[in-house]
Design a protein around this motif. Sequence first.
Motif, PDB file in Angstrom:
ATOM      1  N   TYR A  43     -17.898 -14.770   3.859  1.00  0.00           N
ATOM      2  CA  TYR A  43     -16.496 -14.820   3.448  1.00  0.00           C
ATOM      3  C   TYR A  43     -16.289 -15.921   2.424  1.00  0.00           C
ATOM      4  O   TYR A  43     -16.724 -17.057   2.621  1.00  0.00           O
ATOM      5  N   TRP A  44     -15.616 -15.562   1.313  1.00  0.00           N
ATOM      6  CA  TRP A  44     -15.275 -16.552   0.303  1.00  0.00           C
ATOM      7  C   TRP A  44     -14.132 -16.021  -0.542  1.00  0.00           C
ATOM      8  O   TRP A  44     -13.800 -14.850  -0.507  1.00  0.00           O
ATOM      9  N   SER A  45     -13.532 -16.910  -1.297  1.00  0.00           N
ATOM     10  CA  SER A  45     -12.465 -16.546  -2.224  1.00  0.00           C
ATOM     11  C   SER A  45     -12.973 -16.736  -3.646  1.00  0.00           C
ATOM     12  O   SER A  45     -13.371 -17.844  -4.018  1.00  0.00           O
ATOM     13  N   VAL A  46     -12.938 -15.649  -4.411  1.00  0.00           N
ATOM     14  CA  VAL A  46     -13.321 -15.719  -5.820  1.00  0.00           C
ATOM     15  C   VAL A  46     -12.282 -16.542  -6.575  1.00  0.00           C
ATOM     16  O   VAL A  46     -12.619 -17.399  -7.383  1.00  0.00           O
ATOM     17  N   GLU A  47     -11.017 -16.305  -6.279  1.00  0.00           N
ATOM     18  CA  GLU A  47      -9.926 -16.996  -6.964  1.00  0.00           C
ATOM     19  C   GLU A  47      -9.954 -18.500  -6.709  1.00  0.00           C
ATOM     20  O   GLU A  47      -9.819 -19.304  -7.629  1.00  0.00           O
ATOM     21  N   ARG A  48     -10.138 -18.887  -5.465  1.00  0.00           N
ATOM     22  CA  ARG A  48     -10.127 -20.311  -5.107  1.00  0.00           C
ATOM     23  C   ARG A  48     -11.506 -20.959  -5.182  1.00  0.00           C
ATOM     24  O   ARG A  48     -11.612 -22.182  -5.074  1.00  0.00           O
ATOM     25  N   GLN A  49     -12.563 -20.126  -5.289  1.00  0.00           N
ATOM     26  CA  GLN A  49     -13.949 -20.622  -5.304  1.00  0.00           C
ATOM     27  C   GLN A  49     -14.230 -21.468  -4.067  1.00  0.00           C
ATOM     28  O   GLN A  49     -14.727 -22.588  -4.143  1.00  0.00           O
ATOM     29  N   GLU A  50     -13.872 -20.892  -2.884  1.00  0.00           N
ATOM     30  CA  GLU A  50     -14.054 -21.578  -1.607  1.00  0.00           C
ATOM     31  C   GLU A  50     -14.784 -20.670  -0.616  1.00  0.00           C
ATOM     32  O   GLU A  50     -14.489 -19.480  -0.551  1.00  0.00           O
ATOM     33  N   PRO A  51     -15.689 -21.249   0.194  1.00  0.00           N
ATOM     34  CA  PRO A  51     -16.335 -20.481   1.260  1.00  0.00           C
ATOM     35  C   PRO A  51     -15.579 -20.643   2.584  1.00  0.00           C
ATOM     36  O   PRO A  51     -14.884 -21.643   2.791  1.00  0.00           O
ATOM     37  N   TYR A  52     -15.739 -19.655   3.474  1.00  0.00           N
ATOM     38  CA  TYR A  52     -15.097 -19.700   4.780  1.00  0.00           C
ATOM     39  C   TYR A  52     -16.108 -19.287   5.859  1.00  0.00           C
ATOM     40  O   TYR A  52     -16.895 -18.372   5.658  1.00  0.00           O
ATOM     41  N   ALA A  53     -16.045 -19.920   7.005  1.00  0.00           N
ATOM     42  CA  ALA A  53     -16.989 -19.664   8.091  1.00  0.00           C
ATOM     43  C   ALA A  53     -16.716 -18.339   8.802  1.00  0.00           C
ATOM     44  O   ALA A  53     -17.648 -17.689   9.261  1.00  0.00           O
ATOM     45  N   THR A  54     -15.449 -17.954   8.898  1.00  0.00           N
ATOM     46  CA  THR A  54     -15.077 -16.739   9.635  1.00  0.00           C
ATOM     47  C   THR A  54     -13.986 -15.982   8.878  1.00  0.00           C
ATOM     48  O   THR A  54     -13.327 -16.533   7.988  1.00  0.00           O
ATOM     49  N   ALA A  55     -13.766 -14.749   9.302  1.00  0.00           N
ATOM     50  CA  ALA A  55     -12.678 -13.960   8.724  1.00  0.00           C
ATOM     51  C   ALA A  55     -11.328 -14.615   9.030  1.00  0.00           C
ATOM     52  O   ALA A  55     -10.421 -14.609   8.194  1.00  0.00           O
ATOM     53  N   GLN A  56     -11.208 -15.211  10.216  1.00  0.00           N
ATOM     54  CA  GLN A  56      -9.966 -15.888  10.586  1.00  0.00           C
ATOM     55  C   GLN A  56      -9.702 -17.084   9.674  1.00  0.00           C
ATOM     56  O   GLN A  56      -8.560 -17.316   9.263  1.00  0.00           O
ATOM     57  N   ALA A  57     -10.739 -17.832   9.348  1.00  0.00           N
ATOM     58  CA  ALA A  57     -10.589 -18.981   8.447  1.00  0.00           C
ATOM     59  C   ALA A  57     -10.191 -18.510   7.053  1.00  0.00           C
ATOM     60  O   ALA A  57      -9.346 -19.124   6.405  1.00  0.00           O
ATOM     61  N   ALA A  58     -10.782 -17.407   6.606  1.00  0.00           N
ATOM     62  CA  ALA A  58     -10.440 -16.863   5.288  1.00  0.00           C
ATOM     63  C   ALA A  58      -8.985 -16.401   5.262  1.00  0.00           C
ATOM     64  O   ALA A  58      -8.256 -16.664   4.302  1.00  0.00           O
ATOM     65  N   SER A  59      -8.552 -15.736   6.321  1.00  0.00           N
ATOM     66  CA  SER A  59      -7.154 -15.278   6.414  1.00  0.00           C
ATOM     67  C   SER A  59      -6.200 -16.456   6.445  1.00  0.00           C
ATOM     68  O   SER A  59      -5.151 -16.431   5.785  1.00  0.00           O
ATOM     69  N   ALA A  60      -6.525 -17.475   7.208  1.00  0.00           N
ATOM     70  CA  ALA A  60      -5.666 -18.662   7.300  1.00  0.00           C
ATOM     71  C   ALA A  60      -5.516 -19.344   5.951  1.00  0.00           C
ATOM     72  O   ALA A  60      -4.445 -19.873   5.630  1.00  0.00           O
ATOM     73  N   ALA A  61      -6.554 -19.326   5.142  1.00  0.00           N
ATOM     74  CA  ALA A  61      -6.503 -19.974   3.822  1.00  0.00           C
ATOM     75  C   ALA A  61      -5.530 -19.254   2.896  1.00  0.00           C
ATOM     76  O   ALA A  61      -5.006 -19.867   1.962  1.00  0.00           O
ATOM     77  N   MET A  62      -5.303 -17.986   3.138  1.00  0.00           N
ATOM     78  CA  MET A  62      -4.419 -17.198   2.264  1.00  0.00           C
ATOM     79  C   MET A  62      -2.952 -17.300   2.640  1.00  0.00           C
ATOM     80  O   MET A  62      -2.081 -16.877   1.883  1.00  0.00           O
TER      81      MET A  62
END
Length: 65
Positions: A43-62
Amino acid sequence: MLMSPGRPAKLHYMANNFRMLVRGDHVVCAQTGVAIPLDNLKYWSVERQEPYATAQAASAAMLPE
């Protein structure tokens, strides 16, 4: 893939892949601070150039703050 044990990697995140800019064996989750081995990075964000450990962490970042 050549890696440096115990060293964080620097990556450029793209839509379906990432490119290693600085060799290492892990990245640090932008939300939780947990080390993510590159073999487990899903999981990562192309726009933010950030990695995430889980899908929940990726969702929380958004979510808006």
